[in-house]
Scaffold this motif. Structure first.
Motif, PDB file in Angstrom:
ATOM      1  N   ARG A  32      -3.293  27.773  19.355  1.00  0.00           N
ATOM      2  CA  ARG A  32      -2.074  26.866  20.151  1.00  0.00           C
ATOM      3  C   ARG A  32      -0.919  27.572  18.850  1.00  0.00           C
ATOM      4  O   ARG A  32       0.301  28.067  19.615  1.00  0.00           O
ATOM      5  N   THR A  33      -1.124  28.013  17.653  1.00  0.00           N
ATOM      6  CA  THR A  33      -0.614  28.587  17.203  1.00  0.00           C
ATOM      7  C   THR A  33      -0.001  29.959  17.251  1.00  0.00           C
ATOM      8  O   THR A  33       1.442  30.418  17.127  1.00  0.00           O
ATOM      9  N   SER A  66      -6.369  23.649  17.100  1.00  0.00           N
ATOM     10  CA  SER A  66      -5.130  24.338  16.288  1.00  0.00           C
ATOM     11  C   SER A  66      -4.667  25.645  15.497  1.00  0.00           C
ATOM     12  O   SER A  66      -3.560  25.700  15.960  1.00  0.00           O
ATOM     13  N   GLY A 121      -1.949  29.301  10.368  1.00  0.00           N
ATOM     14  CA  GLY A 121      -0.881  28.539  11.017  1.00  0.00           C
ATOM     15  C   GLY A 121       0.338  29.373   9.992  1.00  0.00           C
ATOM     16  O   GLY A 121       1.403  30.202  10.261  1.00  0.00           O
ATOM     17  N   HIS A 140       5.508  36.228  12.220  1.00  0.00           N
ATOM     18  CA  HIS A 140       6.478  35.426  13.437  1.00  0.00           C
ATOM     19  C   HIS A 140       7.622  36.328  12.568  1.00  0.00           C
ATOM     20  O   HIS A 140       8.877  36.558  13.273  1.00  0.00           O
ATOM     21  N   TYR A 151       3.454  32.704  11.457  1.00  0.00           N
ATOM     22  CA  TYR A 151       4.492  31.893  10.615  1.00  0.00           C
ATOM     23  C   TYR A 151       4.919  33.295  10.495  1.00  0.00           C
ATOM     24  O   TYR A 151       6.162  33.730  10.670  1.00  0.00           O
ATOM     25  N   SER A 196      -5.904  22.757  21.327  1.00  0.00           N
ATOM     26  CA  SER A 196      -5.366  24.132  21.948  1.00  0.00           C
ATOM     27  C   SER A 196      -4.260  23.469  23.112  1.00  0.00           C
ATOM     28  O   SER A 196      -2.953  23.705  23.115  1.00  0.00           O
ATOM     29  N   ALA A 239       1.624  30.515  20.329  1.00  0.00           N
ATOM     30  CA  ALA A 239       3.202  30.107  19.636  1.00  0.00           C
ATOM     31  C   ALA A 239       4.170  31.412  18.935  1.00  0.00           C
ATOM     32  O   ALA A 239       4.394  31.687  19.970  1.00  0.00           O
ATOM     33  N   VAL A 240       3.110  32.102  18.946  1.00  0.00           N
ATOM     34  CA  VAL A 240       3.681  33.474  18.429  1.00  0.00           C
ATOM     35  C   VAL A 240       3.436  34.433  18.372  1.00  0.00           C
ATOM     36  O   VAL A 240       3.208  35.699  17.407  1.00  0.00           O
TER      37      VAL A 240
END
Length: 257
Positions: free
Chosen positions: A128-129, A125, A245, A252, A249, A156, A132-133
């Motif tokens: 995966r995050t 996980s 996460g 980000h 973020y 992931s 994303a960032v």
């Protein structure tokens, strides 16, 4: 009969769980990364996604073997394989030097250092995050920590094919080398700077600690600053994947603004 025997031999060939990825998304990403050796599909499975996988396997010259669900269960220790299992070449970790060289031309680099994360679902996980960032790379220790396993790949959803991972022997020495490369290193703890006031300018690395013990005491001494997520309820800490996460973020969000 000859074809049937050959098919049976392929279905029953010895395959370790460490040699496979499973599930649609992880399989597609691994095929596109050219890591697929043989695609096993549940023999009674028929759907659009299977046709898509067959075409992709054909494109990359990966042979297909139709197998009973019991065989796929056996290959994946009964994980949720969705009727799709791909035998792959081993995951290739980077060295720290390779990771830094890969991102050398970038500005405001962002690295993630995982101190003894043990749960493959947490690592999956987090990856995966991280994808994303646009995290520039993840650094994990070789010992007493989970590596890139099939469960990590599945969790992931294929992000492992896009986020570089360096595996190192000593995290303290790694942090010293990052600092020599002008990277500011931040740790996570119950006490420290509120994450909403965190200065994320420049090249930074964020250290996420072990699920139970957090960041090791020796490693804490190497931090430039400790960052905390305020908690007002009864629990004392957040899940490592959730905390990672939230902090990724935050970086980000601030950099986008």
């Amino acid at each position: 009969m000859k074809n049937k025997r050959e098919r049976s031999n392929e279905v029953n060939e010895p395959v370790s769980m460490e040699d496979v990825v499973f599930g649609k998304h992880a399989t597609i990403e691994a095929l596109q990364a050219r890591r697929g050796n043989k695609l096993f599909i549940q023999e009674d499975l028929k759907s659009f996604k299977i046709e898509e996988l067959k075409e992709l396997a054909k494109e990359f010259s990966v042979p297909i073997v139709w197998a009973p669900k019991t065989r796929l269960d056996e290959m994946t220790n009964k994980e949720n394989h969705q009727g799709i299992v791909l035998k792959i070449t081993p995951y290739e970790y980077l060295s720290l030097e390779d990771l830094l060289a890969k991102s050398k031309e970038k500005e405001n680099r962002f690295f993630l250092i995982l101190d003894s994360i043990m749960d493959p679902h947490n690592l999956g996980s987090i990856m995966r995050t991280a994808d994303a960032v646009n995290v520039d790379g993840i650094i994990i220790p070789k010992h007493r920590a989970v590596g890139i396993t099939p469960v990590v790949v599945k969790t992931s959803t294929g992000a492992v094919e896009h986020v570089p991972v360096a595996r190192v022997t000593n995290l303290s020495q790694t942090i010293k080398k990052l600092k020599e490369d002008n990277v500011w290193v931040f740790g996570t703890d119950m006490e420290g700077t509120d994450y909403t006031k965190w200065n994320v300018a420049g090249d930074i690395a964020l250290v996420i600690g072990n699920e139970g013990k957090g960041i090791g005491s020796a490693l804490k001494k190497e931090m430039d600053e400790m960052i905390t997520i305020p908690i007002d309820g009864h629990v004392q800490s957040l899940n490592a994947g959730v905390a990672a996460g939230l902090l990724m973020y935050e970086v980000h969000r601030k950099r986008r603004n």
